[in-house]
Motif scaffolding. Structure first.
Motif, PDB file in Angstrom:
ATOM      1  N   GLY A  19      43.555 -69.114 -33.072  1.00 50.92           N
ATOM      2  CA  GLY A  19      43.148 -70.095 -32.060  1.00 50.92           C
ATOM      3  C   GLY A  19      43.218 -71.509 -32.618  1.00 50.92           C
ATOM      4  N   SER A  20      42.853 -71.648 -33.891  1.00 47.35           N
ATOM      5  CA  SER A  20      42.966 -72.965 -34.510  1.00 47.35           C
ATOM      6  C   SER A  20      44.432 -73.316 -34.733  1.00 47.35           C
ATOM      7  N   ALA A  21      45.205 -72.327 -35.206  1.00 45.61           N
ATOM      8  CA  ALA A  21      46.604 -72.605 -35.549  1.00 45.61           C
ATOM      9  C   ALA A  21      47.437 -72.884 -34.302  1.00 45.61           C
ATOM     10  N   ILE A  22      47.290 -72.020 -33.308  1.00 47.72           N
ATOM     11  CA  ILE A  22      48.127 -72.174 -32.118  1.00 47.72           C
ATOM     12  C   ILE A  22      47.553 -73.255 -31.225  1.00 47.72           C
ATOM     13  N   GLY A  23      48.359 -74.248 -30.965  1.00 51.17           N
ATOM     14  CA  GLY A  23      47.842 -75.341 -30.145  1.00 51.17           C
ATOM     15  C   GLY A  23      48.969 -76.278 -29.786  1.00 51.17           C
ATOM     16  N   LEU A  24      48.609 -77.532 -29.613  1.00 54.41           N
ATOM     17  CA  LEU A  24      49.628 -78.508 -29.254  1.00 54.41           C
ATOM     18  C   LEU A  24      50.721 -78.595 -30.313  1.00 54.41           C
ATOM     19  N   GLY A  25      50.369 -78.249 -31.550  1.00 52.39           N
ATOM     20  CA  GLY A  25      51.374 -78.250 -32.609  1.00 52.39           C
ATOM     21  C   GLY A  25      52.547 -77.354 -32.242  1.00 52.39           C
ATOM     22  N   ASN A  26      52.260 -76.215 -31.632  1.00 54.31           N
ATOM     23  CA  ASN A  26      53.322 -75.285 -31.258  1.00 54.31           C
ATOM     24  C   ASN A  26      53.996 -75.681 -29.949  1.00 54.31           C
ATOM     25  N   ILE A  27      53.174 -76.046 -28.975  1.00 52.65           N
ATOM     26  CA  ILE A  27      53.731 -76.223 -27.637  1.00 52.65           C
ATOM     27  C   ILE A  27      54.291 -77.617 -27.428  1.00 52.65           C
ATOM     28  N   TYR A 103      43.834 -88.579 -32.180  1.00 50.13           N
ATOM     29  CA  TYR A 103      45.030 -88.688 -31.340  1.00 50.13           C
ATOM     30  C   TYR A 103      45.384 -87.354 -30.705  1.00 50.13           C
ATOM     31  N   TYR A 104      44.925 -86.255 -31.340  1.00 46.25           N
ATOM     32  CA  TYR A 104      45.165 -84.924 -30.783  1.00 46.25           C
ATOM     33  C   TYR A 104      44.535 -84.817 -29.393  1.00 46.25           C
ATOM     34  N   SER A 105      43.341 -85.360 -29.273  1.00 45.94           N
ATOM     35  CA  SER A 105      42.676 -85.214 -27.984  1.00 45.94           C
ATOM     36  C   SER A 105      43.280 -86.154 -26.938  1.00 45.94           C
ATOM     37  N   PHE A 224      52.455 -77.472 -41.906  1.00 43.14           N
ATOM     38  CA  PHE A 224      51.048 -77.666 -42.264  1.00 43.14           C
ATOM     39  C   PHE A 224      50.223 -77.898 -41.005  1.00 43.14           C
ATOM     40  N   TYR A 225      50.744 -78.792 -40.204  1.00 43.33           N
ATOM     41  CA  TYR A 225      50.057 -79.179 -38.973  1.00 43.33           C
ATOM     42  C   TYR A 225      49.813 -77.957 -38.096  1.00 43.33           C
ATOM     43  N   SER A 226      50.886 -77.180 -37.942  1.00 43.95           N
ATOM     44  CA  SER A 226      50.805 -76.062 -37.025  1.00 43.95           C
ATOM     45  C   SER A 226      49.873 -74.969 -37.526  1.00 43.95           C
ATOM     46  N   MET A 227      49.829 -74.779 -38.839  1.00 50.53           N
ATOM     47  CA  MET A 227      48.931 -73.754 -39.383  1.00 50.53           C
ATOM     48  C   MET A 227      47.535 -74.315 -39.671  1.00 50.53           C
ATOM     49  N   SER A 228      47.278 -75.540 -39.282  1.00 55.18           N
ATOM     50  CA  SER A 228      45.972 -76.177 -39.530  1.00 55.18           C
ATOM     51  C   SER A 228      45.636 -76.270 -41.012  1.00 55.18           C
ATOM     52  N   VAL A 229      46.681 -76.377 -41.854  1.00 53.98           N
ATOM     53  CA  VAL A 229      46.445 -76.424 -43.292  1.00 53.98           C
ATOM     54  C   VAL A 229      46.305 -77.870 -43.754  1.00 53.98           C
ATOM     55  N   GLY A 230      45.513 -78.084 -44.797  1.00 49.27           N
ATOM     56  CA  GLY A 230      45.407 -79.409 -45.391  1.00 49.27           C
ATOM     57  C   GLY A 230      44.392 -80.290 -44.697  1.00 49.27           C
ATOM     58  N   MET A 231      43.487 -79.698 -43.958  1.00 50.03           N
ATOM     59  CA  MET A 231      42.512 -80.572 -43.317  1.00 50.03           C
ATOM     60  C   MET A 231      41.143 -79.946 -43.175  1.00 50.03           C
ATOM     61  N   GLY A 232      40.843 -79.002 -44.028  1.00 57.89           N
ATOM     62  CA  GLY A 232      39.474 -78.539 -44.029  1.00 57.89           C
ATOM     63  C   GLY A 232      39.133 -77.530 -42.940  1.00 57.89           C
ATOM     64  N   ALA A 233      39.982 -77.399 -41.931  1.00 57.33           N
ATOM     65  CA  ALA A 233      39.628 -76.486 -40.833  1.00 57.33           C
ATOM     66  C   ALA A 233      39.586 -75.047 -41.342  1.00 57.33           C
ATOM     67  N   ILE A 234      40.583 -74.661 -42.120  1.00 58.46           N
ATOM     68  CA  ILE A 234      40.642 -73.282 -42.578  1.00 58.46           C
ATOM     69  C   ILE A 234      39.615 -73.027 -43.691  1.00 58.46           C
ATOM     70  N   THR A 323      41.017 -74.983 -28.410  1.00 57.51           N
ATOM     71  CA  THR A 323      40.602 -74.117 -29.526  1.00 57.51           C
ATOM     72  C   THR A 323      40.956 -74.779 -30.857  1.00 57.51           C
ATOM     73  N   SER A 324      42.021 -75.592 -30.873  1.00 55.71           N
ATOM     74  CA  SER A 324      42.361 -76.312 -32.097  1.00 55.71           C
ATOM     75  C   SER A 324      41.430 -77.499 -32.300  1.00 55.71           C
ATOM     76  N   CYS A 325      41.217 -78.210 -31.222  1.00 56.00           N
ATOM     77  CA  CYS A 325      40.343 -79.382 -31.283  1.00 56.00           C
ATOM     78  C   CYS A 325      38.943 -78.969 -31.747  1.00 56.00           C
ATOM     79  N   VAL A 326      38.515 -77.816 -31.230  1.00 57.66           N
ATOM     80  CA  VAL A 326      37.214 -77.293 -31.594  1.00 57.66           C
ATOM     81  C   VAL A 326      37.132 -77.083 -33.115  1.00 57.66           C
ATOM     82  N   SER A 327      38.216 -76.582 -33.704  1.00 54.55           N
ATOM     83  CA  SER A 327      38.160 -76.332 -35.145  1.00 54.55           C
ATOM     84  C   SER A 327      38.175 -77.645 -35.922  1.00 54.55           C
ATOM     85  N   LEU A 328      38.781 -78.664 -35.345  1.00 52.69           N
ATOM     86  CA  LEU A 328      38.759 -79.972 -36.005  1.00 52.69           C
ATOM     87  C   LEU A 328      37.357 -80.582 -35.938  1.00 52.69           C
ATOM     88  N   VAL A 329      36.743 -80.443 -34.771  1.00 53.30           N
ATOM     89  CA  VAL A 329      35.392 -80.979 -34.605  1.00 53.30           C
ATOM     90  C   VAL A 329      34.419 -80.246 -35.535  1.00 53.30           C
TER      91      VAL A 329
HETATM   92  N1  PHE Z   1      47.203 -76.266 -35.734  1.00 53.75           N
HETATM   93  C1  PHE Z   1      46.893 -76.965 -34.557  1.00 53.75           C
HETATM   94  C2  PHE Z   1      48.075 -76.981 -33.633  1.00 53.75           C
HETATM   95  O1  PHE Z   1      49.101 -76.447 -33.926  1.00 53.75           O
HETATM   96  C3  PHE Z   1      46.440 -78.347 -34.809  1.00 53.75           C
HETATM   97  C4  PHE Z   1      45.311 -78.368 -35.707  1.00 53.75           C
HETATM   98  C5  PHE Z   1      45.418 -78.957 -36.872  1.00 53.75           C
HETATM   99  C6  PHE Z   1      44.151 -77.728 -35.424  1.00 53.75           C
HETATM  100  C7  PHE Z   1      44.383 -78.942 -37.761  1.00 53.75           C
HETATM  101  C8  PHE Z   1      43.126 -77.690 -36.299  1.00 53.75           C
HETATM  102  C9  PHE Z   1      43.242 -78.297 -37.473  1.00 53.75           C
HETATM  103  O2  PHE Z   1      48.015 -77.539 -32.592  1.00 53.75           O
END
Ligand code: PHE
Length: 454
Positions: A19-27, A103-105, A224-234, A323-329
């Motif tokens: 849910g964190s990984a799949i998000g606007l990064g993919n779509i 900017y994601y939101s 990295f972005y798409s897998m939510s890596v490098g930002m503390g979420a995981i 679901t991604s934004c939630v993991s960032l928050v």
């Molecule tokens: N991985 C999310 C996406 O593909 C974006 C995201 C990045 C979410 C970092 C959480 C943490 O849209």
């Protein structure tokens, strides 16, 4: 220390991580970057980067989280017995999600706005130009996208305020399968449009003579972005993973679903872009220009059909983004709660205030603040570029060095094999170690320097 919640089981872990990984990064981001960066060559680099670099780092982040049972800000400090450098490094892990979230939101807000607009059949235009003009007029206006951003962020923050189990988990479990089915359905339709096959070759027939360092640089950043890596979420989610969970299997499954999802989104968007004769490299607006066109075609003569399907599609995008934004928050909230002893609700309010304000500025950078440039980019472009091509890589580099070279090897093995009980993982451990100690840091460092030096 405050009592920490745990995920309730294997499925929850995978679904929440996915849910964190799949998000606007993919779509949203993957199709438009693939369009800008030459299609299949980029897709090829992206898959390589994900499997050999991003996935091991993803696993490394779960290790840091689960072993430290701490928020992302303090995790490396805790595991290194308070070494100053690693304590400070954790600061990036809180800073980055706040920047990205801002900017994601904004894009989440665009999706929300398009969801609402889809409900009126008059919104659909058969000509690609008109669809493009509607979009440009929308993002450059002052109030509408700003309001949509704040509503989107507000709802996400409210989900986080309800806590990990009740809010985040439930939310992800319901919506992910819906989204998957919808994207498949749209891909099937998009592939049936006349001229669609040009889009398929564009996405999947690489021309290796076009492979450049820049392709890899953008591919790794995107991965990295798409897998939510490098930002503390995981790291943060990792800290909620139970000790008996197989984290190697969970990571592999998350990686696979994320890749699959990106490919499906590409298959939904690109064939239609080509069928419509649109420009694949037209930037962040790509899905907002192509999708309404797809639905206009789909529903020609049946306006209610386009309105219905489009509304459901953007609803799914909104929820995936949420679901991604939630993991960032959650990253910032977990830190504020543990560092300052704040209540969950007050921590949420702070995050809303900071990300909300920064996001408003980003949104306005498509219109009234468009003249304000940093290094030649608008605020939105600058934050997107700087976070995914510089900051994420920097954080990713610190994470691999930490798990690969600072943590005791036996501790890392313990985490991966659950103290030796997982036999397959024990056998794969040397491969993981090799990738993590040598391949990942080298790849990330080279690309980081490439981006940083310009
Ligand atoms: N991985 C999310 C996406 O593909 C974006 C995201 C990045 C979410 C970092 C959480 C943490 O849209």
């Amino acid at each position: 220390m405050a009592h920490r919640e745990n995920f309730s089981g294997r499925l929850s872990v995978i679904v929440t991580m996915a849910g964190s990984a799949i998000g606007l990064g993919n779509i949203w981001r993957f199709p438009y970057l693939a369009g800008e960066q030459g299609g299949a060559t980029f897709v090829f680099a992206y898959i390589l980067a994900t499997v050999f670099v991003t996935l091991p780092i993803f696993l490394a982040e779960i290790i840091i989280g689960r072993r430290s049972r701490s928020n992302a800000r303090d995790a490396m400090g805790v595991l290194s017995n308070g070494k100053r450098f690693w304590k400070n490094a954790g600061f990036l892990a809180v800073l980055i999600p706040i920047v990205i979230n801002s900017y994601y939101s904004v894009i989440g807000g665009w999706s929300l706005d398009y969801m609402v607009k889809s409900m009126s059949p008059g919104f659909f235009r058969a000509s690609p130009e008109e669809v493009g003009n509607v979009f440009s007029a929308f993002i450059s206006s002052s109030w509408e996208p700003v309001a949509a951003h704040l509503v989107f962020l507000g709802i996400s923050v409210m989900v986080v305020a309800r806590g990990v189990k009740t809010g985040i988990e439930k939310f992800s479990k319901i919506i992910l399968p819906v989204l998957f089915l919808l994207v498949i359905a749209i891909a099937v339709y998009s592939l049936s449009l006349p001229g669609a096959m040009a889009g398929v070759s564009y996405m999947f027939k690489p021309d290796f003579s076009k492979l450049s360092p820049e392709t890899f640089a953008y591919a790794l950043g995107q991965s990295f972005y798409s897998m939510s890596v490098g930002m503390g979420a995981i790291v943060t989610y990792g800290s909620y993973v139970r000790k008996d969970e197989n984290i190697m299997a969970s990571s592999a499954l998350t990686g696979m679903s994320d890749l699959l999802f990106a490919m499906l989104a590409g298959l939904a968007i690109m064939p239609a872009v080509f069928a419509a004769g649109m420009e694949p490299g037209s930037g962040p607006g790509l899905i907002f220009k192509s999708v309404p066109y797809i639905f206009a075609q789909m529903g020609s003569g049946m306006p209610l059909l386009s309105a219905g399907v489009s509304t459901i599609f953007f609803l799914a995008v909104v929820v995936a983004a949420m679901t991604s934004c939630v993991s960032l928050v959650e990253v910032g909230v977990a830190w504020l709660m543990e560092r300052f002893g704040m209540k969950r609700s007050s921590a949420c309010k702070w995050i809303f205030a900071v990300c909300g304000t920064l996001g408003v500025l980003c949104s306005l950078s498509f219109g009234p603040l468009g003249g304000f440039r940093i290094a030649g980019r608008t605020l939105f472009d600058f934050l997107d570029w700087a976070s995914s091509n510089i900051l994420l890589l920097l954080m990713g580099f610190l994470v691999v060095v930490f798990v690969g070279h600072v943590m005791k090897k036996s501790d890392v093995r313990d985490e991966i094999t659950n103290s030796g009980t997982l036999k397959v993982n024990s056998r794969l451990f040397p491969v993981f170690c090799f990738l993590l100690r040598w391949i990942c840091p080298a790849a990330v460092l080279v690309i980081f320097l490439f981006n940083f030096l310009g």
